[in-house]
Design a protein around this motif. Structure first.
Motif, mmCIF file in Angstrom:
data_model
loop_
_atom_site.group_PDB
_atom_site.id
_atom_site.type_symbol
_atom_site.label_atom_id
_atom_site.label_comp_id
_atom_site.label_asym_id
_atom_site.label_seq_id
_atom_site.Cartn_x
_atom_site.Cartn_y
_atom_site.Cartn_z
ATOM 1 N N VAL A 1 27.179 17.893 35.229
ATOM 2 C CA VAL A 1 27.120 18.835 36.341
ATOM 3 C C VAL A 1 28.435 18.765 37.110
ATOM 4 C CG1 VAL A 1 25.990 19.451 38.503
ATOM 5 C CG2 VAL A 1 24.612 18.668 36.564
ATOM 6 N N VAL A 2 29.064 19.915 37.298
ATOM 7 C CA VAL A 2 30.309 20.006 38.059
ATOM 8 C C VAL A 2 29.979 20.503 39.457
ATOM 9 C CG1 VAL A 2 32.646 20.946 38.126
ATOM 10 C CG2 VAL A 2 31.502 20.582 35.912
ATOM 11 N N ASP A 3 30.523 19.807 40.453
ATOM 12 C CA ASP A 3 30.188 20.144 41.843
ATOM 13 C C ASP A 3 31.457 20.282 42.676
ATOM 14 O OD1 ASP A 3 28.271 20.473 44.068
ATOM 15 O OD2 ASP A 3 29.160 18.605 44.786
ATOM 16 N N ALA A 4 31.362 21.094 43.709
ATOM 17 C CA ALA A 4 32.407 21.227 44.718
ATOM 18 C C ALA A 4 31.734 21.727 45.990
ATOM 19 C CB ALA A 4 33.498 22.198 44.269
ATOM 20 N N PRO A 5 32.295 21.422 47.155
ATOM 21 C CA PRO A 5 31.699 21.901 48.402
ATOM 22 C C PRO A 5 31.595 23.423 48.437
ATOM 23 C CG PRO A 5 33.376 20.232 48.843
ATOM 24 C CD PRO A 5 33.479 20.575 47.394
ATOM 25 N N VAL A 6 30.574 23.918 49.101
ATOM 26 C CA VAL A 6 30.338 25.363 49.137
ATOM 27 C C VAL A 6 31.537 26.116 49.704
ATOM 28 C CG1 VAL A 6 28.946 27.186 50.190
ATOM 29 C CG2 VAL A 6 27.828 25.162 49.242
ATOM 30 N N ASP A 7 32.162 25.594 50.771
ATOM 31 C CA ASP A 7 33.310 26.288 51.364
ATOM 32 C C ASP A 7 34.454 26.438 50.363
ATOM 33 O OD1 ASP A 7 31.990 26.578 53.725
ATOM 34 O OD2 ASP A 7 33.017 24.948 54.770
ATOM 35 N N LEU A 8 34.676 25.401 49.549
ATOM 36 C CA LEU A 8 35.722 25.456 48.538
ATOM 37 C C LEU A 8 35.358 26.445 47.439
ATOM 38 C CD1 LEU A 8 38.355 24.475 47.332
ATOM 39 C CD2 LEU A 8 37.143 22.477 46.411
ATOM 40 N N ARG A 9 34.096 26.451 47.037
ATOM 41 C CA ARG A 9 33.646 27.393 46.018
ATOM 42 C C ARG A 9 33.809 28.834 46.504
ATOM 43 N NH1 ARG A 9 27.751 25.354 45.045
ATOM 44 N NH2 ARG A 9 27.648 27.231 43.735
ATOM 45 N N LEU A 10 33.452 29.077 47.760
ATOM 46 C CA LEU A 10 33.607 30.417 48.322
ATOM 47 C C LEU A 10 35.078 30.833 48.333
ATOM 48 C CD1 LEU A 10 31.105 30.316 51.328
ATOM 49 C CD2 LEU A 10 30.990 31.856 49.365
ATOM 50 N N ALA A 11 35.942 29.913 48.717
ATOM 51 C CA ALA A 11 37.371 30.220 48.767
ATOM 52 C C ALA A 11 37.899 30.568 47.379
ATOM 53 C CB ALA A 11 38.143 29.023 49.342
ATOM 54 N N ARG A 12 37.443 29.841 46.356
ATOM 55 C CA ARG A 12 37.879 30.128 44.985
ATOM 56 C C ARG A 12 37.408 31.505 44.542
ATOM 57 N NH1 ARG A 12 36.051 24.224 42.539
ATOM 58 N NH2 ARG A 12 37.934 23.054 43.163
ATOM 59 N N LEU A 13 36.167 31.852 44.880
ATOM 60 C CA LEU A 13 35.629 33.152 44.474
ATOM 61 C C LEU A 13 36.350 34.298 45.180
ATOM 62 C CD1 LEU A 13 31.846 32.213 44.444
ATOM 63 C CD2 LEU A 13 33.252 32.757 42.455
ATOM 64 N N VAL A 14 36.611 34.136 46.471
ATOM 65 C CA VAL A 14 37.320 35.168 47.223
ATOM 66 C C VAL A 14 38.724 35.354 46.650
ATOM 67 C CG1 VAL A 14 38.322 35.749 49.468
ATOM 68 C CG2 VAL A 14 35.973 34.869 49.330
ATOM 69 N N ALA A 15 39.350 34.238 46.251
ATOM 70 C CA ALA A 15 40.690 34.310 45.658
ATOM 71 C C ALA A 15 40.675 35.073 44.336
ATOM 72 C CB ALA A 15 41.248 32.906 45.451
ATOM 73 N N ARG A 16 39.514 35.086 43.662
ATOM 74 C CA ARG A 16 39.379 35.835 42.398
ATOM 75 C C ARG A 16 39.095 37.318 42.633
ATOM 76 N NH1 ARG A 16 34.883 32.252 39.295
ATOM 77 N NH2 ARG A 16 35.836 30.185 39.540
ATOM 78 N N GLY A 17 38.891 37.682 43.880
ATOM 79 C CA GLY A 17 38.619 39.074 44.185
ATOM 80 C C GLY A 17 37.165 39.387 44.461
ATOM 81 N N VAL A 18 36.307 38.364 44.524
ATOM 82 C CA VAL A 18 34.900 38.575 44.830
ATOM 83 C C VAL A 18 34.733 38.699 46.347
ATOM 84 C CG1 VAL A 18 32.559 37.633 44.648
ATOM 85 C CG2 VAL A 18 34.226 37.242 42.804
ATOM 86 N N ALA A 19 34.024 39.707 46.790
ATOM 87 C CA ALA A 19 33.767 39.871 48.223
ATOM 88 C C ALA A 19 32.998 38.658 48.740
ATOM 89 C CB ALA A 19 32.976 41.139 48.468
ATOM 90 N N ARG A 20 33.346 38.179 49.920
ATOM 91 C CA ARG A 20 32.727 36.956 50.431
ATOM 92 C C ARG A 20 31.208 37.091 50.535
ATOM 93 N NH1 ARG A 20 34.508 32.352 52.926
ATOM 94 N NH2 ARG A 20 32.949 31.258 54.173
ATOM 95 N N GLU A 21 30.727 38.232 50.998
ATOM 96 C CA GLU A 21 29.283 38.438 51.123
ATOM 97 C C GLU A 21 28.601 38.352 49.755
ATOM 98 O OE1 GLU A 21 26.196 41.978 52.490
ATOM 99 O OE2 GLU A 21 28.213 41.885 53.379
#
Length: 206
Positions: free
Chosen positions: A129-149
């Motif tokens: 299982v790979v884990d990272a804090p939610v805030d970091l995961r959100l930042a990575r997704l937003v950087a990929r172009g995914v809307a934060r919501e």
């Protein structure tokens, strides 16, 4: 052959871990890659998706518009399950085909984003299982172009950290740098080789 599951929440860095294991010699079977292939234009699975979610999930050229599908399929547990009921059988068949092509002594790592949600942990000799804090995961997704919501909604629909910990044989903390990650994978790879080569180790793991 040793069958290992690999999972983690969206944005956790699971793909990076999979690539690192592949460099060490693992046969990595990516469920997401298979999922893309089984819904190519003309496939039975894509036809069923259009029947359930509508023709507006397609691009003009007939290929799947993934953001459009996600906007409809990831709004609730019920719609997510309907999506999985269409795609999972096709994904499973292609997975079995790829396993049959792997060497008999291979360490096969099945990269499955929704392993916990699908109650698949028991299918494997162990689960990473790979884990990272939610805030970091959100930042990575937003950087990929995914809307934060949208990113927040997807994370909320996935399994909790507590649920993942219950099935984890190995827990990978991917909150640090690449060097720290590689050190963890070194330890896991040594464990995997022992499990593959030593029947006694495998029985203890089970």
């Amino acid at each position: 052959m040793l069958m290992i599951g690999l999972t983690g929440g969206i944005g956790s860095g699971k793909t990076t871990v999979a690539a690192s294991l592949a460099r060490r010699g693992a046969v990595v079977i990516d469920a997401d890659a298979i999922a893309r292939e089984v819904v190519e234009p003309g496939s039975p699975a894509l036809t069923k998706l259009v029947e359930r979610f509508g023709a507006d999930i397609l691009h003009p050229d007939g290929s799947l518009d993934r953001p459009a599908l996600a906007a409809k399929a990831f709004v609730s547990d019920d719609t997510r399950k309907e999506l999985e009921a269409i795609t999972h059988p096709a994904i499973g068949a292609e997975f079995l085909r790829r396993v049959s092509e792997a060497p008999k002594d291979a360490i096969v790592v099945h990269d499955v984003p929704l392993l916990v949600e699908a109650n698949r942990a028991a299918d494997y000799a162990g689960v990473i299982v790979v884990d990272a804090p939610v805030d970091l995961r959100l930042a990575r997704l937003v950087a990929r172009g995914v809307a934060r919501e949208d990113a927040e909604r997807r994370i909320a629909l996935q399994a909790s950290d507590e649920d993942r910990r219950k099935v984890a044989t190995w827990w990978v903390d991917n909150a640090g740098d690449l060097e720290a990650l590689e050190k963890q994978i070194d330890v896991i790879w040594t464990d995997l080789q022992k499990l593959r080569d030593d029947p006694a180790e495998r029985r203890r793991a089970e």
